[in-house]
Design an enzyme around this catalytic site. Structure first.
Site, PDB file in Angstrom:
ATOM      1  N   ARG A 152       0.887  -1.067  -0.224  1.00  0.00           N
ATOM      2  CA  ARG A 152      -0.035  -0.110  -0.030  1.00  0.00           C
ATOM      3  C   ARG A 152       0.811   1.434  -0.013  1.00  0.00           C
ATOM      4  O   ARG A 152       2.065   1.166   0.593  1.00  0.00           O
ATOM      5  CB  ARG A 152      -0.827   0.141   1.139  1.00  0.00           C
ATOM      6  CG  ARG A 152      -1.777  -1.271   1.357  1.00  0.00           C
ATOM      7  CD  ARG A 152      -2.677  -1.011   2.526  1.00  0.00           C
ATOM      8  NE  ARG A 152      -3.663  -2.241   2.889  1.00  0.00           N
ATOM      9  CZ  ARG A 152      -3.311  -3.245   3.473  1.00  0.00           C
ATOM     10  NH1 ARG A 152      -2.072  -3.351   4.171  1.00  0.00           N
ATOM     11  NH2 ARG A 152      -4.085  -4.118   3.683  1.00  0.00           N
ATOM     12  N   LYS A 176      -2.570  -2.120   8.066  1.00  0.00           N
ATOM     13  CA  LYS A 176      -3.610  -1.737   8.537  1.00  0.00           C
ATOM     14  C   LYS A 176      -3.883  -2.471   9.953  1.00  0.00           C
ATOM     15  O   LYS A 176      -3.342  -3.359  10.236  1.00  0.00           O
ATOM     16  CB  LYS A 176      -5.247  -2.198   7.798  1.00  0.00           C
ATOM     17  CG  LYS A 176      -5.182  -1.285   6.661  1.00  0.00           C
ATOM     18  CD  LYS A 176      -6.232  -1.760   5.797  1.00  0.00           C
ATOM     19  CE  LYS A 176      -6.706  -1.073   4.500  1.00  0.00           C
ATOM     20  NZ  LYS A 176      -7.783  -1.394   3.786  1.00  0.00           N
ATOM     21  N   HIS A 254      -2.439   1.992  -5.975  1.00  0.00           N
ATOM     22  CA  HIS A 254      -3.171   0.710  -5.395  1.00  0.00           C
ATOM     23  C   HIS A 254      -3.478  -0.188  -6.916  1.00  0.00           C
ATOM     24  O   HIS A 254      -3.375  -1.477  -6.587  1.00  0.00           O
ATOM     25  CB  HIS A 254      -4.646   0.881  -4.868  1.00  0.00           C
ATOM     26  CG  HIS A 254      -4.793  -0.029  -3.821  1.00  0.00           C
ATOM     27  ND1 HIS A 254      -3.960   0.319  -2.563  1.00  0.00           N
ATOM     28  CD2 HIS A 254      -5.574  -0.825  -3.657  1.00  0.00           C
ATOM     29  CE1 HIS A 254      -4.518  -0.553  -1.844  1.00  0.00           C
ATOM     30  NE2 HIS A 254      -5.590  -1.256  -2.215  1.00  0.00           N
ATOM     31  N   ARG A 257      -0.574  -2.502  -6.519  1.00  0.00           N
ATOM     32  CA  ARG A 257      -0.899  -3.533  -5.742  1.00  0.00           C
ATOM     33  C   ARG A 257      -1.624  -4.736  -6.223  1.00  0.00           C
ATOM     34  O   ARG A 257      -1.453  -5.956  -6.159  1.00  0.00           O
ATOM     35  CB  ARG A 257      -1.223  -3.100  -4.355  1.00  0.00           C
ATOM     36  CG  ARG A 257      -1.950  -4.049  -3.300  1.00  0.00           C
ATOM     37  CD  ARG A 257      -1.908  -3.206  -2.166  1.00  0.00           C
ATOM     38  NE  ARG A 257      -3.057  -3.861  -1.178  1.00  0.00           N
ATOM     39  CZ  ARG A 257      -2.447  -4.679  -0.119  1.00  0.00           C
ATOM     40  NH1 ARG A 257      -1.009  -4.799   0.126  1.00  0.00           N
ATOM     41  NH2 ARG A 257      -3.361  -5.081   0.952  1.00  0.00           N
ATOM     42  N   HIS A 280      -3.628  -8.957   4.220  1.00  0.00           N
ATOM     43  CA  HIS A 280      -5.138  -9.352   4.523  1.00  0.00           C
ATOM     44  C   HIS A 280      -5.671 -10.074   5.546  1.00  0.00           C
ATOM     45  O   HIS A 280      -4.805 -11.274   5.715  1.00  0.00           O
ATOM     46  CB  HIS A 280      -5.737 -10.078   3.134  1.00  0.00           C
ATOM     47  CG  HIS A 280      -6.040  -8.923   1.746  1.00  0.00           C
ATOM     48  ND1 HIS A 280      -5.995  -9.631   0.605  1.00  0.00           N
ATOM     49  CD2 HIS A 280      -5.723  -7.802   1.751  1.00  0.00           C
ATOM     50  CE1 HIS A 280      -5.964  -8.482  -0.263  1.00  0.00           C
ATOM     51  NE2 HIS A 280      -5.924  -7.379   0.571  1.00  0.00           N
ATOM     52  N   TYR A 289      -8.991 -11.371  -6.352  1.00  0.00           N
ATOM     53  CA  TYR A 289      -7.893 -11.422  -7.480  1.00  0.00           C
ATOM     54  C   TYR A 289      -8.308 -12.929  -8.403  1.00  0.00           C
ATOM     55  O   TYR A 289      -7.655 -12.965  -9.542  1.00  0.00           O
ATOM     56  CB  TYR A 289      -6.369 -11.289  -6.927  1.00  0.00           C
ATOM     57  CG  TYR A 289      -6.336 -10.297  -6.034  1.00  0.00           C
ATOM     58  CD1 TYR A 289      -6.260  -8.842  -7.031  1.00  0.00           C
ATOM     59  CD2 TYR A 289      -6.038  -9.856  -4.693  1.00  0.00           C
ATOM     60  CE1 TYR A 289      -6.130  -7.713  -6.337  1.00  0.00           C
ATOM     61  CE2 TYR A 289      -5.977  -8.714  -4.216  1.00  0.00           C
ATOM     62  CZ  TYR A 289      -5.938  -7.796  -4.994  1.00  0.00           C
ATOM     63  OH  TYR A 289      -5.764  -6.242  -4.212  1.00  0.00           O
TER      64      TYR A 289
END
Length: 308
Positions: A152, A176, A254, A257, A280, A289
């Site tokens: 990110r 995150k 992004h 990414r 994630h 994806y």
């Protein structure tokens, strides 16, 4: 307890106890501010008076303003987590929003560059860096690392020198929820990074003001004034590079990414390994994806198979 007080305490909880970023907390706060305004228009002041019909009316009113389905879904999620927190902390007796439903957001596939397009972007950067300009050398290192490690933009600009392990070709990033992870990068990114560290970073560091120069900079990537590189600068860099690349969708960092994750799966990488690399929390987030790779397969099939 009155709604404004509960809202303020909840935002502090998200920031200090859950470790959410300031940006995420602002998103929650924006939704709850709208909820608070709607409640005031109905004469509701106490959180105990927020019942299921109120939450449904709030979402319905938002839908009449033609807000996107994704926004309605986010607002429903905000209301549900807020109400659950109120119940869990004893501020209300019944979680009124537990049965709240919202329209499912339309699923949109992320923008993904083809291998040739990605190589073209990197070739532009290599050509610019060949002249020895410190900013061009830095830009190449930034984009190589974004793509190599599927990072990110906030993670890239947050990297410190000590986070980089050139011997193992890994970098430690904070994602995150303030979660740390170690991510690998390949040989091209290694060369771009070593070139940046040997030829560019010191030059950028010398551009710092006298006051700032008295303090050592831990940041890996530096801006044109010698301070830590900002997210806006990276957005402008990548957006400018992707303007000439065919394809729709957002043209920010992004996209790199998304591209890296898709290329990993196309190359046979395990889905759980990609999940770990992307940071994630849920495998379901990574599975988008797989839809991208299926769409690419379908397009190739229809273009090439004689009986497609």
């Amino acid at each position: 307890m009155e709604i404004p007080e509960a809202r303020a305490e909840y935002e502090r909880y998200l920031l200090l106890e859950r470790g959410y970023s300031a940006h995420t907390v602002r998103s929650y706060g924006s939704d709850l501010a709208d909820l608070e305004t709607f409640a005031r228009s109905r004469g509701i002041v106490e959180v105990a008076d927020l019942d299921l019909p109120f939450y449904r009316d709030w979402l319905w009113a938002a839908s009449q303003r033609e807000l996107a389905k994704s926004t309605l879904a986010r607002r429903a999620a905000t209301a549900k987590t807020f109400s659950a927190w109120l119940r869990r902390t004893g501020r209300i007796e019944i979680d009124a929003a537990i049965r709240l439903r919202a329209p499912k957001p339309d699923r949109t596939l992320p923008r993904v560059l083809s291998g040739d397009s990605m190589n073209g972007v990197l070739e532009v950067l290599h050509t610019a860096a060949a002249d020895g300009d410190p900013v061009a050398i830095r830009d190449l290192a930034v984009v190589e690392l974004l793509y190599a490690s599927a990072l990110r933009v906030s993670e890239v600009v947050g990297i410190d020198i000590d986070d980089l392990d050139l011997d193992r070709r890994t970098v430690r990033v904070v994602g995150k929820g303030s979660k740390e992870r170690i991510v690998p990068f390949g040989v091209p990114a290694y060369h771009a990074l070593t070139d940046y560290l040997s030829r560019s970073r010191r030059s950028l560091l010398e551009r710092r003001s006298a006051t700032a120069a008295s303090r050592p900079s831990a940041a890996l990537f530096l801006g044109v004034r010698g301070g830590r590189l900002g997210t806006r600068s990276v957005y402008e860099l990548v957006s400018g590079l992707l303007e000439a690349v065919p394809g729709g969708g957002p043209a920010g960092p992004h996209a790199l990414r998304h591209t890296a994750a898709t290329h990993l799966l196309d190359g046979g990488a395990d889905l759980r390994a990609v999940q770990e690399m992307l940071g994630h929390a849920s495998l379901g987030t990574t599975q988008i994806y797989t839809h991208v790779t299926v769409e690419r397969l379908r397009a190739s099939y229809q273009a090439a198979h004689p009986r497609a």
